[in-house]
Design an enzyme around this catalytic site. Structure first.
Site, short mmCIF file in Angstrom:
data_model
loop_
_atom_site.label_atom_id
_atom_site.label_comp_id
_atom_site.label_asym_id
_atom_site.label_seq_id
_atom_site.Cartn_x
_atom_site.Cartn_y
_atom_site.Cartn_z
N LYS A 1 2.17 -3.32 7.33
CA LYS A 1 2.41 -3.47 5.89
C LYS A 1 3.85 -3.06 5.56
O LYS A 1 4.53 -3.70 4.77
CB LYS A 1 1.42 -2.64 5.07
CG LYS A 1 -0.02 -3.13 5.09
CD LYS A 1 -0.21 -4.54 4.54
CE LYS A 1 0.02 -4.63 3.04
NZ LYS A 1 -0.35 -5.97 2.50
N THR B 1 0.82 -1.21 0.00
CA THR B 1 0.00 0.00 0.00
C THR B 1 0.86 1.27 0.00
O THR B 1 1.99 1.25 0.51
CB THR B 1 -0.90 -0.01 1.25
OG1 THR B 1 -1.49 1.27 1.41
CG2 THR B 1 -0.10 -0.31 2.54
N ASP B 2 0.30 2.36 -0.50
CA ASP B 2 1.00 3.65 -0.45
C ASP B 2 1.10 4.17 0.98
O ASP B 2 1.89 5.08 1.26
CB ASP B 2 0.32 4.68 -1.35
CG ASP B 2 -1.14 4.94 -1.02
OD1 ASP B 2 -1.69 4.33 -0.09
OD2 ASP B 2 -1.74 5.79 -1.71
N TYR C 1 -1.99 -0.63 11.13
CA TYR C 1 -2.13 -1.29 9.82
C TYR C 1 -0.93 -0.98 8.92
O TYR C 1 -0.23 -1.88 8.44
CB TYR C 1 -3.43 -0.87 9.12
CG TYR C 1 -3.42 -1.15 7.63
CD1 TYR C 1 -3.42 -2.45 7.15
CD2 TYR C 1 -3.38 -0.10 6.71
CE1 TYR C 1 -3.38 -2.71 5.78
CE2 TYR C 1 -3.34 -0.34 5.34
CZ TYR C 1 -3.34 -1.65 4.88
OH TYR C 1 -3.28 -1.90 3.53
#
Ligand code: NAD
Ligand code: DAU
Length: 332
Positions: free
Chosen positions: A152, A121-122, A148
């Protein structure tokens, strides 16, 4: 015919990728998915049974994973705990799946010498100011904000270490916010669409100035398949479609497209640590691998998503009341 293992293939983006692969290639797909609250077997309905196998299980189950890797030519890893608000409430499953689960897969990739693509994810890059002319690129330093995004980020760093230290043949992609059908009603766009369908006013966190860089899930899938086929081992690719929009404008557009007054929403308690703005520069993917997004008109993509939620209430209705009760308990 390639044998692909897709983790998290019953989730929003993973199931979109499975649909994409089965309609654009001759590949055979095995989905490994735990079917947490976010997974739904029905998201894979209607696909050719002779080219799709579904295995319910945990990516942190080393024995199960080892057997599936032994039968596969390549792995695309989507499985994750994916929702920021849940990670603020209970971070533990995020560590178990995003960190230990990814570690378990990497060890199997190392043992079997298998091609591995990691979906990220960015959000690993933190956030940008609203007036910052910069966008995230592959060289932006990691600076995650939430439980979160930090798990990641940790999983990305594990992949990089397994490439360098053990020669695992892996690539990584970091994508911006996806929208489209089959997205869980806990997420921003489906929550507001299904609120309007149910006669509940949409809920905007804080002032609603936060910006997200929207991409249709179909475009994410075509980018991932491109990287799987032609990406250079050890490389990271950012995926984005130049779709920056502030949350307030998105809520207003949803209301307008659904025939409601544009101001018929409520401001609610803001998310703790709420990232202000994400923006992706996907030049590397476009220049080096020739990928381009197909969905360039957010309004028509959003209108199609609204139609999908209107006609597929049986898919989302079982989750709706529980999600709204959770948000209500947080003042959201
Ligand atoms: P999702 O929550 O809709 O789906 C996650 C899937 O993973 C579910 O089917 C769930 O059952 C499965 N899963 C969870 N824990 C598991 C475990 N331990 N073992 C096996 N399966 C498990 O998530 P999503 O929005 O489809 O996101 C998929 C991936 O894409 C994630 O890695 C996420 O970080 C990444 N991503 C998402 C977005 C977005 O906008 N949604 C953007 C960029 C990257
Ligand atoms: O950027 C990629 C990320 O996009 C992915 O890594 C995540 O898995 C995915 O969930 C998404 O994260 P966000 O936190 O940006 O998405 P979410 O849909 O939760 O929220 C989008 C924006 O809308 C965010 O600024 C918070 C806001 N929001 C969200 C909800 C649920 C609201 O204003 N109201 C809401 O009810």
């Amino acid at each position: 015919m390639r044998k692909l293992l897709v983790t998290g293939g019953a989730g929003f983006i993973g199931s979109n990728f499975v649909h994409h692969v089965l309609s654009h290639t001759d590949d055979h797909v095995t989905v490994l998915d735990k079917l947490t609250y976010a997974g739904n077997r029905a998201s894979l309905d209607g696909l050719p049974e002779d080219r799709l196998r579904f295995v319910q299980g945990d990516i942190a189950d080393a024995e199960l994973v080892d057997g599936l890797f032994a039968e596969s030519d390549a792995v695309v890893h989507y499985a994750a705990e994916s929702h920021n608000d849940n990670s603020l409430n209970d971070p533990r499953p995020f560590l178990d799946t995003n960190i230990v689960g990814t570690y378990t897969l990497l060890e199997a990739a190392r043992r079997h010498g298998i091609r591995f693509h990691h979906i990220s994810t960015d959000e690993v890059y933190g956030d940008l100011e609203l007036d910052d002319p910069a966008r995230f690129s592959e060289t932006t330093p990691y600076n995650p904000s939430s439980p979160y995004s930090s798990t990641k980020a940790g999983s990305d760093l594990l992949v990089r270490a397994w490439v360098r230290s053990f020669g695992v043949r892996a690539t990584i992609s970091n994508c911006s916010n996806n929208y489209g059908p089959y997205q869980h009603v806990e997420k921003f766009i489906p929550r507001q669409i299904t609120n309007v369908i149910r006669g509940i006013r949409p809920k905007l966190y804080g002032a609603g100035e936060n910006v997200r860089d929207w991409i249709h899930a179909d475009d994410h899938s075509s980018a991932v398949l491109t990287i799987l086929d032609r990406g250079e081992i050890g490389e990271t690719y950012l995926i984005g479609a130049d779709g920056e929009k502030d949350n307030k404008s998105v809520v207003e557009l949803i209301l307008e497209l659904m025939g409601e007054p544009r101001d018929a929403y409520d401001h609610v308690t803001d998310r703790a640590g709420h990232d202000m703005r994400y923006a992706i520069d996907s030049t590397k993917l476009r220049r080096e691998l020739g990928w381009e997004p197909r969905f360039r008109d957010f309004e028509s993509g959003l209108a199609a998503a609204i139609d999908w939620y209107r006609t597929n209430e049986a898919w989302w209705a079982p989750s709706k009341d529980g999600v709204e009760a959770f948000y209500a308990s947080k003042g959201q």
